[in-house]
Design a protein around this motif. Structure first.
Motif, PDB file in Angstrom:
ATOM      1  N   ASP A  56      51.088  33.970  23.556  1.00 47.22           N
ATOM      2  CA  ASP A  56      49.704  33.439  23.773  1.00 47.22           C
ATOM      3  C   ASP A  56      48.847  34.245  24.403  1.00 47.22           C
ATOM      4  O   ASP A  56      47.861  34.156  24.731  1.00 47.22           O
ATOM      5  N   GLY A  57      49.631  35.529  24.579  1.00 43.52           N
ATOM      6  CA  GLY A  57      48.670  36.557  25.287  1.00 43.52           C
ATOM      7  C   GLY A  57      48.921  36.988  26.740  1.00 43.52           C
ATOM      8  O   GLY A  57      48.479  37.888  27.575  1.00 43.52           O
ATOM      9  N   PHE A  58      49.726  36.163  27.236  1.00 44.17           N
ATOM     10  CA  PHE A  58      50.228  36.278  28.711  1.00 44.17           C
ATOM     11  C   PHE A  58      51.273  37.474  29.130  1.00 44.17           C
ATOM     12  O   PHE A  58      52.206  37.304  28.434  1.00 44.17           O
ATOM     13  N   PHE A  59      50.754  38.403  29.870  1.00 48.25           N
ATOM     14  CA  PHE A  59      51.788  39.326  30.381  1.00 48.25           C
ATOM     15  C   PHE A  59      52.602  38.961  31.364  1.00 48.25           C
ATOM     16  O   PHE A  59      52.172  38.944  32.786  1.00 48.25           O
ATOM     17  N   PHE A  60      53.692  38.168  31.224  1.00 46.86           N
ATOM     18  CA  PHE A  60      54.295  37.579  32.243  1.00 46.86           C
ATOM     19  C   PHE A  60      54.889  38.473  33.238  1.00 46.86           C
ATOM     20  O   PHE A  60      55.336  39.488  32.909  1.00 46.86           O
ATOM     21  N   SER A  61      54.683  38.073  34.550  1.00 45.34           N
ATOM     22  CA  SER A  61      55.237  38.825  35.767  1.00 45.34           C
ATOM     23  C   SER A  61      56.214  37.964  36.522  1.00 45.34           C
ATOM     24  O   SER A  61      57.433  38.239  36.558  1.00 45.34           O
ATOM     25  N   GLN A  62      55.682  36.799  36.958  1.00 38.07           N
ATOM     26  CA  GLN A  62      56.739  35.889  37.535  1.00 38.07           C
ATOM     27  C   GLN A  62      55.686  34.389  37.140  1.00 38.07           C
ATOM     28  O   GLN A  62      54.738  34.316  37.075  1.00 38.07           O
ATOM     29  N   GLU A  63      56.589  33.301  37.520  1.00 39.04           N
ATOM     30  CA  GLU A  63      55.979  31.956  37.418  1.00 39.04           C
ATOM     31  C   GLU A  63      54.836  32.087  38.327  1.00 39.04           C
ATOM     32  O   GLU A  63      54.567  32.390  39.655  1.00 39.04           O
ATOM     33  N   ASN A  64      53.844  31.134  37.553  1.00 41.64           N
ATOM     34  CA  ASN A  64      52.404  31.087  38.301  1.00 41.64           C
ATOM     35  C   ASN A  64      51.701  32.158  39.088  1.00 41.64           C
ATOM     36  O   ASN A  64      50.877  31.896  39.914  1.00 41.64           O
ATOM     37  N   SER A  68      48.651  38.979  36.578  1.00 42.22           N
ATOM     38  CA  SER A  68      49.324  40.109  35.684  1.00 42.22           C
ATOM     39  C   SER A  68      48.620  40.584  34.522  1.00 42.22           C
ATOM     40  O   SER A  68      48.468  41.698  34.039  1.00 42.22           O
ATOM     41  N   ASN A  69      47.701  39.658  33.852  1.00 41.84           N
ATOM     42  CA  ASN A  69      47.276  40.075  32.463  1.00 41.84           C
ATOM     43  C   ASN A  69      45.874  41.142  33.024  1.00 41.84           C
ATOM     44  O   ASN A  69      45.878  42.092  32.371  1.00 41.84           O
ATOM     45  N   GLY A  70      45.161  40.690  34.025  1.00 45.97           N
ATOM     46  CA  GLY A  70      44.079  41.726  34.493  1.00 45.97           C
ATOM     47  C   GLY A  70      44.680  43.189  34.850  1.00 45.97           C
ATOM     48  O   GLY A  70      44.256  44.179  34.637  1.00 45.97           O
ATOM     49  N   ALA A  71      45.915  43.018  35.748  1.00 42.90           N
ATOM     50  CA  ALA A  71      46.498  44.191  36.050  1.00 42.90           C
ATOM     51  C   ALA A  71      47.043  44.995  34.841  1.00 42.90           C
ATOM     52  O   ALA A  71      46.852  46.264  34.872  1.00 42.90           O
TER      53      ALA A  71
END
Length: 188
Positions: A56-64, A68-71
């Protein structure tokens, strides 16, 4: 002592990024530094970003954790600005565009903010977890600041990759999100 001022600039970028986001942003800074010093093989770290991105485009770092996407997008853009590695950017156009669209969708769909939710939070990213462990799930403007910075970075990257329509979309997302951030700040 380091005589090359561009290396010092990269060092300052690393310091600023590490303060706000310890993982994804740090990778981009290290790659940019390595590029500046002539270590091209380290750019492979950034090449791993698409594999870290969800469908879906999410750069997962941790829940909630919504910054992270902006970073990630800012890290990619900083690398590009320092290394001017246009072929690299051209090869990851789709993940860049997906990351920008994710930010826009997430901020517009955050439960109940539009029509019934707190009007001061309309158009912002949802309450999230602080990666810096500053407390419980709450509303943190830095998620939105990273979101806007990431959208602006995505626009720059997409423009550099010869994708003017996608760049215009990302720039429009950034302008609308910044407008919502300013509106929120004006009433809080």
């Amino acid at each position: 002592e380091i005589e090359d001022k561009s290396v010092l600039d990269v060092g300052m970028i690393i310091s600023a990024q590490k303060v706000e986001h310890y993982e994804i942003a740090g990778y981009g800074s290290l790659v940019a530094l390595a590029r500046q010093l002539g270590h091209d093989e380290v750019a492979q770290v950034l090449a791993s970003y698409p594999a870290r991105q969800r469908g879906d485009g999410f750069f997962f770092s941790q829940e909630n954790e919504w910054d992270s996407n902006g970073a990630a997008l800012v890290a990619l853009a900083r690398h590009w600005r320092l290394a001017r590695d246009t072929p690299f950017v051209e090869g990851i156009v789709e993940p860049i565009a997906r990351g920008a669209h994710w930010i826009d969708r997430k901020r517009r769909s955050s439960g109940g903010r539009k029509g019934g939710g707190d009007a001061a939070l309309a158009g912002l990213l949802p309450a999230g977890t602080s990666a810096e462990h500053l407390g419980p799930v709450d509303q943190y403007y830095w998620d939105d600041f990273w979101g806007v910075a990431g959208l602006r970075a995505a626009a720059d990257l997409l423009r550099a990759a010869g994708q003017p329509d996608a760049a215009a979309d990302a720039a429009g997302f950034a302008a609308r999100m910044w407008s919502d951030v300013e509106a929120s700040l004006a009433v809080t």
